[in-house]
Design a protein around this motif. Structure first.
Motif, PDB file in Angstrom:
ATOM      1  N   LEU A 101       0.803  -1.210   0.000  1.00 10.74           N
ATOM      2  CA  LEU A 101       0.000   0.000   0.000  1.00 10.74           C
ATOM      3  C   LEU A 101       0.839   1.265   0.000  1.00 10.74           C
ATOM      4  O   LEU A 101       0.281   2.362   0.009  1.00 10.74           O
ATOM      5  CB  LEU A 101      -0.952  -0.003   1.207  1.00 10.74           C
ATOM      6  CG  LEU A 101      -1.923  -1.183   1.273  1.00 10.74           C
ATOM      7  CD1 LEU A 101      -2.882  -1.002   2.444  1.00 10.74           C
ATOM      8  CD2 LEU A 101      -2.693  -1.355  -0.028  1.00 10.74           C
ATOM      9  N   ASP A 102       2.148   1.117  -0.004  1.00 13.76           N
ATOM     10  CA  ASP A 102       3.032   2.274  -0.142  1.00 13.76           C
ATOM     11  C   ASP A 102       3.811   2.236  -1.459  1.00 13.76           C
ATOM     12  O   ASP A 102       4.781   2.959  -1.634  1.00 13.76           O
ATOM     13  CB  ASP A 102       4.002   2.358   1.034  1.00 13.76           C
ATOM     14  CG  ASP A 102       4.844   1.092   1.197  1.00 13.76           C
ATOM     15  OD1 ASP A 102       4.637   0.131   0.427  1.00 13.76           O
ATOM     16  OD2 ASP A 102       5.709   1.062   2.092  1.00 13.76           O
ATOM     17  N   ASP A 103       3.378   1.393  -2.386  1.00 14.55           N
ATOM     18  CA  ASP A 103       4.020   1.270  -3.699  1.00 14.55           C
ATOM     19  C   ASP A 103       3.400   2.308  -4.632  1.00 14.55           C
ATOM     20  O   ASP A 103       2.387   2.057  -5.297  1.00 14.55           O
ATOM     21  CB  ASP A 103       3.821  -0.146  -4.239  1.00 14.55           C
ATOM     22  CG  ASP A 103       4.665  -0.432  -5.468  1.00 14.55           C
ATOM     23  OD1 ASP A 103       5.413   0.479  -5.887  1.00 14.55           O
ATOM     24  OD2 ASP A 103       4.572  -1.546  -6.011  1.00 14.55           O
ATOM     25  N   ARG A 104       3.993   3.488  -4.664  1.00 11.68           N
ATOM     26  CA  ARG A 104       3.406   4.601  -5.408  1.00 11.68           C
ATOM     27  C   ARG A 104       3.361   4.324  -6.907  1.00 11.68           C
ATOM     28  O   ARG A 104       4.162   3.573  -7.444  1.00 11.68           O
ATOM     29  CB  ARG A 104       4.187   5.881  -5.147  1.00 11.68           C
ATOM     30  CG  ARG A 104       4.104   6.353  -3.700  1.00 11.68           C
ATOM     31  CD  ARG A 104       4.867   7.646  -3.502  1.00 11.68           C
ATOM     32  NE  ARG A 104       4.781   8.104  -2.117  1.00 11.68           N
ATOM     33  CZ  ARG A 104       5.356   9.207  -1.666  1.00 11.68           C
ATOM     34  NH1 ARG A 104       6.073   9.963  -2.500  1.00 11.68           N
ATOM     35  NH2 ARG A 104       5.236   9.550  -0.400  1.00 11.68           N
ATOM     36  N   GLY A 105       2.402   4.991  -7.552  1.00 14.69           N
ATOM     37  CA  GLY A 105       2.260   4.827  -8.989  1.00 14.69           C
ATOM     38  C   GLY A 105       1.483   3.601  -9.393  1.00 14.69           C
ATOM     39  O   GLY A 105       1.569   3.155 -10.539  1.00 14.69           O
ATOM     40  N   ARG A 106       0.696   3.078  -8.475  1.00 11.42           N
ATOM     41  CA  ARG A 106      -0.127   1.916  -8.788  1.00 11.42           C
ATOM     42  C   ARG A 106      -1.595   2.218  -8.475  1.00 11.42           C
ATOM     43  O   ARG A 106      -1.909   3.120  -7.703  1.00 11.42           O
ATOM     44  CB  ARG A 106       0.326   0.675  -8.026  1.00 11.42           C
ATOM     45  CG  ARG A 106       1.738   0.225  -8.387  1.00 11.42           C
ATOM     46  CD  ARG A 106       2.047  -1.136  -7.819  1.00 11.42           C
ATOM     47  NE  ARG A 106       1.289  -2.212  -8.447  1.00 11.42           N
ATOM     48  CZ  ARG A 106       1.653  -2.857  -9.549  1.00 11.42           C
ATOM     49  NH1 ARG A 106       2.780  -2.520 -10.170  1.00 11.42           N
ATOM     50  NH2 ARG A 106       0.919  -3.843 -10.035  1.00 11.42           N
ATOM     51  N   LEU A 107      -2.464   1.444  -9.061  1.00  9.32           N
ATOM     52  CA  LEU A 107      -3.900   1.575  -8.866  1.00  9.32           C
ATOM     53  C   LEU A 107      -4.415   0.321  -8.190  1.00  9.32           C
ATOM     54  O   LEU A 107      -4.205  -0.794  -8.675  1.00  9.32           O
ATOM     55  CB  LEU A 107      -4.610   1.775 -10.207  1.00  9.32           C
ATOM     56  CG  LEU A 107      -6.124   1.959 -10.168  1.00  9.32           C
ATOM     57  CD1 LEU A 107      -6.487   3.263  -9.472  1.00  9.32           C
ATOM     58  CD2 LEU A 107      -6.700   1.941 -11.591  1.00  9.32           C
ATOM     59  N   LEU A 108      -5.060   0.480  -7.047  1.00  8.59           N
ATOM     60  CA  LEU A 108      -5.709  -0.618  -6.343  1.00  8.59           C
ATOM     61  C   LEU A 108      -7.178  -0.655  -6.728  1.00  8.59           C
ATOM     62  O   LEU A 108      -7.784   0.373  -7.006  1.00  8.59           O
ATOM     63  CB  LEU A 108      -5.592  -0.444  -4.838  1.00  8.59           C
ATOM     64  CG  LEU A 108      -4.192  -0.295  -4.249  1.00  8.59           C
ATOM     65  CD1 LEU A 108      -4.288   0.020  -2.767  1.00  8.59           C
ATOM     66  CD2 LEU A 108      -3.374  -1.545  -4.481  1.00  8.59           C
ATOM     67  N   PHE A 109      -7.776  -1.856  -6.710  1.00  5.97           N
ATOM     68  CA  PHE A 109      -9.190  -1.976  -7.062  1.00  5.97           C
ATOM     69  C   PHE A 109      -9.701  -3.354  -6.664  1.00  5.97           C
ATOM     70  O   PHE A 109      -8.920  -4.264  -6.339  1.00  5.97           O
ATOM     71  CB  PHE A 109      -9.393  -1.756  -8.565  1.00  5.97           C
ATOM     72  CG  PHE A 109      -8.584  -2.684  -9.441  1.00  5.97           C
ATOM     73  CD1 PHE A 109      -9.124  -3.863  -9.932  1.00  5.97           C
ATOM     74  CD2 PHE A 109      -7.266  -2.373  -9.762  1.00  5.97           C
ATOM     75  CE1 PHE A 109      -8.378  -4.713 -10.726  1.00  5.97           C
ATOM     76  CE2 PHE A 109      -6.503  -3.215 -10.557  1.00  5.97           C
ATOM     77  CZ  PHE A 109      -7.061  -4.389 -11.043  1.00  5.97           C
ATOM     78  N   ARG A 110     -11.002  -3.482  -6.688  1.00  9.55           N
ATOM     79  CA  ARG A 110     -11.651  -4.777  -6.480  1.00  9.55           C
ATOM     80  C   ARG A 110     -11.719  -5.487  -7.821  1.00  9.55           C
ATOM     81  O   ARG A 110     -12.322  -4.993  -8.768  1.00  9.55           O
ATOM     82  CB  ARG A 110     -13.066  -4.579  -5.925  1.00  9.55           C
ATOM     83  CG  ARG A 110     -13.796  -5.872  -5.608  1.00  9.55           C
ATOM     84  CD  ARG A 110     -15.253  -5.588  -5.251  1.00  9.55           C
ATOM     85  NE  ARG A 110     -15.899  -6.729  -4.646  1.00  9.55           N
ATOM     86  CZ  ARG A 110     -16.489  -7.717  -5.317  1.00  9.55           C
ATOM     87  NH1 ARG A 110     -16.512  -7.692  -6.651  1.00  9.55           N
ATOM     88  NH2 ARG A 110     -17.066  -8.718  -4.684  1.00  9.55           N
ATOM     89  N   ASN A 111     -11.077  -6.633  -7.903  1.00 14.35           N
ATOM     90  CA  ASN A 111     -11.035  -7.383  -9.155  1.00 14.35           C
ATOM     91  C   ASN A 111     -12.312  -8.215  -9.280  1.00 14.35           C
ATOM     92  O   ASN A 111     -12.469  -9.240  -8.627  1.00 14.35           O
ATOM     93  CB  ASN A 111      -9.806  -8.283  -9.206  1.00 14.35           C
ATOM     94  CG  ASN A 111      -9.583  -8.861 -10.590  1.00 14.35           C
ATOM     95  OD1 ASN A 111      -9.286  -8.121 -11.528  1.00 14.35           O
ATOM     96  ND2 ASN A 111      -9.754 -10.164 -10.727  1.00 14.35           N
ATOM     97  N   ALA A 112     -13.215  -7.765 -10.112  1.00 16.11           N
ATOM     98  CA  ALA A 112     -14.522  -8.416 -10.208  1.00 16.11           C
ATOM     99  C   ALA A 112     -14.443  -9.782 -10.855  1.00 16.11           C
ATOM    100  O   ALA A 112     -15.370 -10.578 -10.743  1.00 16.11           O
ATOM    101  CB  ALA A 112     -15.487  -7.530 -10.993  1.00 16.11           C
ATOM    102  N   GLY A 113     -13.341 -10.091 -11.523  1.00 16.81           N
ATOM    103  CA  GLY A 113     -13.213 -11.378 -12.190  1.00 16.81           C
ATOM    104  C   GLY A 113     -12.653 -12.476 -11.324  1.00 16.81           C
ATOM    105  O   GLY A 113     -12.412 -13.574 -11.791  1.00 16.81           O
ATOM    106  N   SER A 114     -12.390 -12.223 -10.040  1.00 16.86           N
ATOM    107  CA  SER A 114     -11.801 -13.256  -9.169  1.00 16.86           C
ATOM    108  C   SER A 114     -12.435 -13.200  -7.781  1.00 16.86           C
ATOM    109  O   SER A 114     -11.746 -13.130  -6.771  1.00 16.86           O
ATOM    110  CB  SER A 114     -10.285 -13.059  -9.077  1.00 16.86           C
ATOM    111  OG  SER A 114      -9.989 -11.758  -8.605  1.00 16.86           O
ATOM    112  N   ASN A 115     -13.730 -13.216  -7.748  1.00 19.13           N
ATOM    113  CA  ASN A 115     -14.475 -13.200  -6.488  1.00 19.13           C
ATOM    114  C   ASN A 115     -14.176 -11.982  -5.627  1.00 19.13           C
ATOM    115  O   ASN A 115     -14.264 -12.025  -4.405  1.00 19.13           O
ATOM    116  CB  ASN A 115     -14.221 -14.479  -5.686  1.00 19.13           C
ATOM    117  CG  ASN A 115     -14.882 -15.689  -6.314  1.00 19.13           C
ATOM    118  OD1 ASN A 115     -15.880 -15.555  -7.011  1.00 19.13           O
ATOM    119  ND2 ASN A 115     -14.313 -16.857  -6.093  1.00 19.13           N
TER     120      ASN A 115
END
Length: 331
Positions: free
Chosen positions: A50-64
């Protein structure tokens, strides 16, 4: 607080229920389904921080519904998946919140607080179906909204509960209904008051949210220390503060049942608003990709996708991620 009536129950089909929960619809029915799909949030080894800047977190709807990550520079690239099953998620400055459901005869809902390595550091049991989640820019303050009854933000049976956790002190504010609300400058109380969609300012004390009473919604500015909120203007829902702290993106009720909401941006200094180029209805608490672009989840047919649109009213919506929801930028 409730305005009467009950939850929608199990009246909708499987696919509609799963998508509706992501968009804060069919709350009770979703909880029952979600409990059978993945259980509580349990971290597995994954190259997500969660401190890896330059990334986008999200809920992956294709894997439950697991928490996933992609680089902002290549959002269409390979996704890194965690083992955290989240209905809603958000993260900032190394603190994350995952609203999740524990599988049981009677499902239990939790806000699971995560450190930068996705390890659980706190768990708060919640009284209803997950709807919204936010973390302050510093990572200190965490908020969530759940449906206690009612099946959508347009339901006459709407009842929500919004809480705040202070990670520094460990204090939990179970409901914003315990704060004093000033409406038009005067203390206001009503049994039908409901709050949702908190977004925090950089000082970890002030925040914005939505209140609904007597069939109307208002933007409120809150003060955690003073335990007060004051109304600022009408017809503002699910606000989200820009990284520079000068604007709010929000959904505005249109009065059109076929397209109930449209995204707008509010300039806090002037209180002037701009309608964004996304003309389709968006039932989400939008986030900010940067100071010039907003991003949001949308139910597109039977799938949930993440889109972006310029924050100045120009341009056009752009599809960013398929089969994704609840985005958060790691800054």
């Amino acid at each position: 607080m409730s305005t009467g009536g009950g939850a929608a129950g199990g009246r909708r089909a499987w696919l509609v229920l799963a998508a509706a929960a992501l968009l804060a619809l069919a709350a009770t029915a979703y909880v029952l389904r979600a409990a059978g799909r993945g259980g509580a949030a349990t971290a597995r080894p994954a190259a997500i921080r969660l401190d890896d800047r330059g990334r986008l977190l999200f809920r992956n709807a294709g894997s439950n519904g697991v928490l996933a990550s992609v680089p902002l520079a290549h959002p269409g690239g390979s996704r890194v998946l965690s083992g955290l099953n989240c209905v809603r998620l958000y993260a900032s400055a190394g603190t994350g919140v995952c609203l999740t459901v524990r599988r049981a005869a009677v499902p239990k809902i939790f806000a699971v607080i995560l450190d930068r390595g996705l390890h659980e550091v706190r768990r708060v049991q919640l009284p209803g179906a997950p709807s919204r989640a936010r973390v302050s820019p510093s990572g200190r303050m965490v908020s969530w909204t759940v449906f206690v009854s009612g099946d959508s933000y347009t339901s006459p049976d709407l009842s929500t509960r919004t809480g705040i956790l202070d990670m520094r002190t460990g204090r939990v504010i179970e409901s914003l209904e315990d704060f004093t609300l000033l409406k038009d400058g005067r203390p206001y109380r009503s049994p039908d008051v409901n709050y949702w969609g908190v977004t925090f300012a950089a000082d970890d004390d002030h925040f914005y949210a939505t209140v609904r009473t007597k069939g109307r919604t208002y933007l409120v500015e809150g003060d955690v220390t003073a335990r007060t909120m004051r109304t600022l203007r009408e017809n503002v829902e699910c606000p989200s503060l820009s990284p520079d702290g000068t604007r709010l993106v929000f959904k505005k009720a249109t009065g059109d049942p076929s397209r109930p909401w449209r995204l707008h941006v509010l300039e806090l200094r002037t209180m002037g608003e701009i309608a964004l180029a996304e003309t389709r209805s968006v039932d989400d608490q939008a986030a900010w990709l940067d100071d010039h672009t907003v991003l949001y989840g949308r139910l597109d047919g039977g799938a949930t996708n993440v889109w972006t649109v310029p924050a100045d009213g120009t341009g056009a919506p752009r599809l960013l991620l398929r089969n994704a929801f609840s985005p958060a930028v790691v800054r």
